[in-house]
Design a protein around this motif. Structure first.
Motif, short mmCIF file in Angstrom:
data_model
loop_
_atom_site.label_atom_id
_atom_site.label_comp_id
_atom_site.label_asym_id
_atom_site.label_seq_id
_atom_site.Cartn_x
_atom_site.Cartn_y
_atom_site.Cartn_z
N PHE A 133 0.72 68.25 58.94
CA PHE A 133 1.58 68.33 57.76
C PHE A 133 1.53 67.01 56.98
O PHE A 133 1.38 66.99 55.76
N ASP A 134 1.65 65.90 57.70
CA ASP A 134 1.66 64.58 57.06
C ASP A 134 0.32 64.27 56.37
O ASP A 134 0.29 63.50 55.41
N ASP A 135 -0.76 64.86 56.85
CA ASP A 135 -2.08 64.64 56.25
C ASP A 135 -2.30 65.43 54.97
O ASP A 135 -3.30 65.21 54.27
N GLN A 136 -1.39 66.34 54.65
CA GLN A 136 -1.55 67.17 53.46
C GLN A 136 -1.25 66.37 52.19
O GLN A 136 -0.58 65.34 52.22
N ASP A 137 -1.71 66.89 51.09
CA ASP A 137 -1.46 66.30 49.78
C ASP A 137 0.05 66.22 49.54
O ASP A 137 0.78 67.14 49.90
N PRO A 138 0.54 65.13 48.94
CA PRO A 138 1.98 65.00 48.68
C PRO A 138 2.57 66.18 47.90
O PRO A 138 3.71 66.58 48.16
N ALA A 139 1.81 66.73 46.96
CA ALA A 139 2.33 67.87 46.19
C ALA A 139 2.58 69.07 47.10
O ALA A 139 3.57 69.78 46.94
N ARG B 25 14.84 79.29 53.36
CA ARG B 25 13.42 79.43 53.63
C ARG B 25 13.17 78.96 55.05
O ARG B 25 13.92 78.15 55.58
N VAL B 26 12.12 79.50 55.64
CA VAL B 26 11.72 79.11 57.00
C VAL B 26 10.41 78.35 56.90
O VAL B 26 9.48 78.80 56.23
N VAL B 27 10.36 77.22 57.56
CA VAL B 27 9.13 76.43 57.60
C VAL B 27 8.68 76.34 59.05
O VAL B 27 9.41 75.85 59.90
N SER B 28 7.48 76.84 59.31
CA SER B 28 6.85 76.68 60.62
C SER B 28 6.03 75.41 60.57
O SER B 28 5.12 75.27 59.75
N MET B 29 6.38 74.46 61.44
CA MET B 29 5.69 73.18 61.44
C MET B 29 5.12 72.91 62.84
O MET B 29 5.70 72.15 63.62
N ARG C 151 3.23 68.91 50.40
CA ARG C 151 4.38 68.57 51.24
C ARG C 151 5.69 68.75 50.47
O ARG C 151 6.67 69.28 51.00
N ASP C 152 5.70 68.35 49.21
CA ASP C 152 6.90 68.50 48.39
C ASP C 152 7.18 69.96 48.06
O ASP C 152 8.33 70.34 47.85
N HIS C 153 6.13 70.77 48.00
CA HIS C 153 6.32 72.21 47.77
C HIS C 153 6.97 72.85 48.99
O HIS C 153 7.87 73.67 48.88
N VAL C 154 6.50 72.46 50.17
CA VAL C 154 7.03 73.03 51.42
C VAL C 154 8.43 72.49 51.71
O VAL C 154 9.32 73.26 52.09
N LEU C 155 8.61 71.21 51.55
CA LEU C 155 9.91 70.56 51.78
C LEU C 155 10.33 69.83 50.51
O LEU C 155 10.13 68.62 50.37
N PRO C 156 10.90 70.57 49.55
CA PRO C 156 11.27 69.95 48.27
C PRO C 156 12.22 68.77 48.48
O PRO C 156 13.23 68.89 49.18
N PRO C 157 11.89 67.62 47.90
CA PRO C 157 12.73 66.43 48.09
C PRO C 157 14.18 66.61 47.65
O PRO C 157 15.07 65.96 48.20
N ASP C 158 14.42 67.49 46.67
CA ASP C 158 15.78 67.68 46.20
C ASP C 158 16.61 68.60 47.09
O ASP C 158 17.81 68.72 46.91
N TRP D 80 12.42 64.48 64.44
CA TRP D 80 12.72 65.45 63.38
C TRP D 80 13.47 64.84 62.20
O TRP D 80 13.47 65.40 61.10
N THR D 81 14.08 63.68 62.36
CA THR D 81 14.80 63.04 61.25
C THR D 81 13.89 62.82 60.06
O THR D 81 14.32 62.93 58.91
N LYS D 82 12.63 62.55 60.32
CA LYS D 82 11.66 62.35 59.23
C LYS D 82 11.61 63.57 58.30
O LYS D 82 11.36 63.44 57.11
N TYR D 83 11.86 64.76 58.84
CA TYR D 83 11.73 65.99 58.08
C TYR D 83 13.07 66.58 57.64
O TYR D 83 13.14 67.22 56.60
N VAL D 84 14.11 66.38 58.42
CA VAL D 84 15.42 66.90 58.02
C VAL D 84 16.23 65.88 57.23
O VAL D 84 17.22 66.23 56.60
#
Length: 114
Positions: free
Chosen positions: A35-41, A25-29, A43-50, A65-69
């Motif tokens: 992005f950080d101000d969005q609801d946790p659900a 998947r491609v994420v444009s950020m 954020r987890d949909h866009v960048l699934p923790p698993d 970028w380490t925060k996101y990768v």
């Protein structure tokens, strides 16, 4: 994931990987703060923790970028200063190519924690 013009490299790598049967998947950020101000659900949909296999592409810098990768993700970006050459040569030299982004994704799939 990327921002601005780098998203096109991500899309190109995505298309190449899909042809190889690799789901991506491609994420444009364009703005970390929004992005950080969005609801946790969301954020987890866009960048699934698993999903640990992550690649970011940012021509300006890899800083932040380490925060996101994650700790094991790959960030393709500038780590030096002062290169001078035609833009096309610099993009190739520093890895801002579809092939480099696709290879980083393949490497992530092999090496990312499960």
């Amino acid at each position: 994931m990327g921002t601005g013009s780098e998203v096109s490299l991500c899309v190109g790598a995505h298309e190449k990987l899909v042809q190889e049967g690799i789901k991506t998947r491609v994420v444009s950020m364009p703005c970390w703060e929004l992005f950080d101000d969005q609801d946790p659900a969301y954020r987890d949909h866009v960048l699934p923790p698993d999903v640990k296999a992550r690649v970011s592409v940012e021509q300006a810098s890899t800083f932040g970028w380490t925060k996101y990768v994650g700790d094991h993700g790959t960030s393709i970006g500038m780590r030096t200063f002062g290169a001078s050459a035609p833009l096309k040569d610099l993009l190739e030299e520093f890895g801002f190519t579809v092939d480099r982004v696709a290879q980083a994704a393949r490497d992530q799939l092999k090496n990312a924690p499960r």
